[in-house]
Design a protein around this motif. Structure first.
Motif, PDB file in Angstrom:
ATOM      1  N   GLY A 179      27.020 -13.874  49.416  1.00 50.96           N
ATOM      2  CA  GLY A 179      25.965 -13.738  50.413  1.00 50.96           C
ATOM      3  C   GLY A 179      24.990 -12.643  50.040  1.00 50.96           C
ATOM      4  N   ASP A 180      23.829 -12.680  50.669  1.00 54.72           N
ATOM      5  CA  ASP A 180      22.759 -11.714  50.431  1.00 54.72           C
ATOM      6  C   ASP A 180      23.077 -10.430  51.186  1.00 54.72           C
ATOM      7  OD1 ASP A 180      20.431 -10.225  50.326  1.00 54.72           O
ATOM      8  OD2 ASP A 180      19.102 -11.929  50.724  1.00 54.72           O
ATOM      9  N   ILE A 181      23.359  -9.347  50.465  1.00 55.05           N
ATOM     10  CA  ILE A 181      23.816  -8.112  51.080  1.00 55.05           C
ATOM     11  C   ILE A 181      22.736  -7.466  51.940  1.00 55.05           C
ATOM     12  CG2 ILE A 181      23.167  -6.522  49.227  1.00 55.05           C
ATOM     13  CD1 ILE A 181      26.421  -6.561  51.359  1.00 55.05           C
ATOM     14  N   ALA A 227      23.996  -3.342  44.156  1.00 56.26           N
ATOM     15  CA  ALA A 227      23.035  -4.446  44.242  1.00 56.26           C
ATOM     16  C   ALA A 227      21.609  -3.913  44.207  1.00 56.26           C
ATOM     17  CB  ALA A 227      23.261  -5.242  45.522  1.00 56.26           C
ATOM     18  N   GLY A 228      20.763  -4.579  43.458  1.00 58.58           N
ATOM     19  CA  GLY A 228      19.377  -4.143  43.394  1.00 58.58           C
ATOM     20  C   GLY A 228      18.550  -5.066  42.528  1.00 58.58           C
ATOM     21  N   LEU A 244      12.235  -3.982  48.960  1.00 57.41           N
ATOM     22  CA  LEU A 244      12.690  -3.252  50.142  1.00 57.41           C
ATOM     23  C   LEU A 244      13.912  -3.910  50.763  1.00 57.41           C
ATOM     24  CD1 LEU A 244       9.936  -1.779  49.836  1.00 57.41           C
ATOM     25  CD2 LEU A 244       9.817  -1.762  52.336  1.00 57.41           C
ATOM     26  N   ARG A 245      13.898  -5.224  50.811  1.00 54.88           N
ATOM     27  CA  ARG A 245      15.002  -5.947  51.438  1.00 54.88           C
ATOM     28  C   ARG A 245      16.311  -5.712  50.706  1.00 54.88           C
ATOM     29  NH1 ARG A 245      17.048 -10.694  50.071  1.00 54.88           N
ATOM     30  NH2 ARG A 245      15.318 -11.069  48.633  1.00 54.88           N
ATOM     31  N   VAL A 246      16.292  -5.847  49.378  1.00 49.04           N
ATOM     32  CA  VAL A 246      17.529  -5.736  48.605  1.00 49.04           C
ATOM     33  C   VAL A 246      17.892  -4.279  48.325  1.00 49.04           C
ATOM     34  CG1 VAL A 246      18.672  -6.335  46.443  1.00 49.04           C
ATOM     35  CG2 VAL A 246      17.183  -8.006  47.564  1.00 49.04           C
ATOM     36  N   ASN A 247      16.945  -3.516  47.808  1.00 46.13           N
ATOM     37  CA  ASN A 247      17.270  -2.158  47.361  1.00 46.13           C
ATOM     38  C   ASN A 247      17.548  -1.200  48.515  1.00 46.13           C
ATOM     39  OD1 ASN A 247      16.859  -3.182  44.831  1.00 46.13           O
ATOM     40  ND2 ASN A 247      14.996  -2.042  44.411  1.00 46.13           N
ATOM     41  N   LEU A 248      16.831  -1.359  49.626  1.00 50.66           N
ATOM     42  CA  LEU A 248      17.056  -0.466  50.768  1.00 50.66           C
ATOM     43  C   LEU A 248      17.903  -1.126  51.852  1.00 50.66           C
ATOM     44  CD1 LEU A 248      13.593   1.326  51.106  1.00 50.66           C
ATOM     45  CD2 LEU A 248      15.680   2.118  49.990  1.00 50.66           C
ATOM     46  N   GLY A 249      17.535  -2.332  52.268  1.00 46.04           N
ATOM     47  CA  GLY A 249      18.349  -3.032  53.266  1.00 46.04           C
ATOM     48  C   GLY A 249      19.758  -3.284  52.767  1.00 46.04           C
ATOM     49  N   GLY A 250      19.892  -3.589  51.482  1.00 50.81           N
ATOM     50  CA  GLY A 250      21.209  -3.847  50.908  1.00 50.81           C
ATOM     51  C   GLY A 250      22.089  -2.623  50.870  1.00 50.81           C
ATOM     52  N   PHE A 251      21.487  -1.453  50.913  1.00 53.12           N
ATOM     53  CA  PHE A 251      22.231  -0.193  51.051  1.00 53.12           C
ATOM     54  C   PHE A 251      22.520   0.122  52.504  1.00 53.12           C
ATOM     55  CE2 PHE A 251      21.079   4.002  52.648  1.00 53.12           C
ATOM     56  CZ  PHE A 251      22.206   4.743  52.295  1.00 53.12           C
ATOM     57  N   PHE A 252      21.508  -0.021  53.346  1.00 53.90           N
ATOM     58  CA  PHE A 252      21.563   0.519  54.705  1.00 53.90           C
ATOM     59  C   PHE A 252      22.659  -0.118  55.556  1.00 53.90           C
ATOM     60  CE2 PHE A 252      20.158   0.655  59.137  1.00 53.90           C
ATOM     61  CZ  PHE A 252      19.919   2.009  59.300  1.00 53.90           C
TER      62      PHE A 252
END
Length: 235
Positions: A51-53, A80-81, A100-108
């Motif tokens: 799934g999309d993290i 993930a990034g 922004l979605r992957v690199n930051l949202g995927g962390f947050f």
């Protein structure tokens, strides 16, 4: 099962992420591995969650899987990034949104869930994989969008390390140089290697060893470990 340490690794289907899965398994950890297209695992102590993290529901499912299967989360590696190298004026709205979605949202989202579990038990470790280009820009690799987003992962390390230090949770980062992964065609290796003072690209094992050092360095938090062939030292 309650005493087995458990690592959650994102972006785990290939490259650095797959290397981290192997590294933590060799260290004796059970692992929950996530990526958008990761294959099912036949190893009882390795569970995969596709799934999309960047999706909060996927992040919640990854942590819930770790807790349901193994009872805990000891380590989260935010690997993930996406990296988009373009001149700044050439970035599209889609590039911006995806980064922004992957690199930051995927962390947050996943970090919130994982750290809540760690605080309940009074211990844990979060490692963010960033890039040395955040601190050491290179005109040969235009990467403003990576600096904007991975720079966010770098800047939050000290903030979270201090916020959670008294609750037993450590937060660190590994800043790689250019690493030999499937993202980089073999014909580019010599040119990319020349961008590092040591004269070569990094390997996946180089990054894995850096992360595992931080894993076992119990007195280290708020730290940036540069695995970049000397790029951060000078040029």
């Amino acid at each position: 099962m309650e005493t087995r340490k458990v690592a959650v690794i994102t972006g785990a289907s290939q490259g650095i992420g797959a290397g981290l899965v192997d590294g933590y398994r060799k260290l004796g950890y059970a692992v929950v591995a996530n990526s958008r297209s990761i294959a099912p695992s036949e190893d009882f102590d390795l569970v995969t969650v596709a799934g999309d993290i960047s999706d909060p529901e996927v992040a919640e499912r990854v942590i819930a899987t770790a807790v349901e299967r193994f009872g805990r989360v000891d380590t989260l590696v935010n690997n993930a990034g996406i990296f988009i190298a373009k001149p700044f004026a050439d970035y599209t709205q889609e590039d911006y949104d995806n980064a922004l979605r992957v690199n930051l949202g995927g962390f947050f989202h996943i970090s919130q869930k994982a750290m809540a579990n760690m605080v309940e038990r009074g211990s844990g470790h979060v490692v963010n994989i960033t890039t040395t280009l955040v601190e050491n820009a290179n005109s040969n690799v235009p990467s403003a969008l990576a600096s904007l987003t991975k720079g966010g992962l770098a800047s939050v390390v000290k903030s979270l390390a201090i916020e959670y230090a008294a609750r037993g949770v450590r937060v660190n980062a590994v800043s790689p140089g250019i690493i030999k992964t499937p993202l980089h065609a073999e014909e580019t290796h010599d040119a990319y290697g020349a961008l590092h003072p040591v004269g070569r690209m990094g390997t996946i094992d180089d990054v894995v060893h850096g992360v595992l050092y931080l894993e076992q360095a119990r007195f280290v938090t708020g730290e940036f470990l540069h695995v970049d062939g000397g790029q951060s030292a000078g040029n």
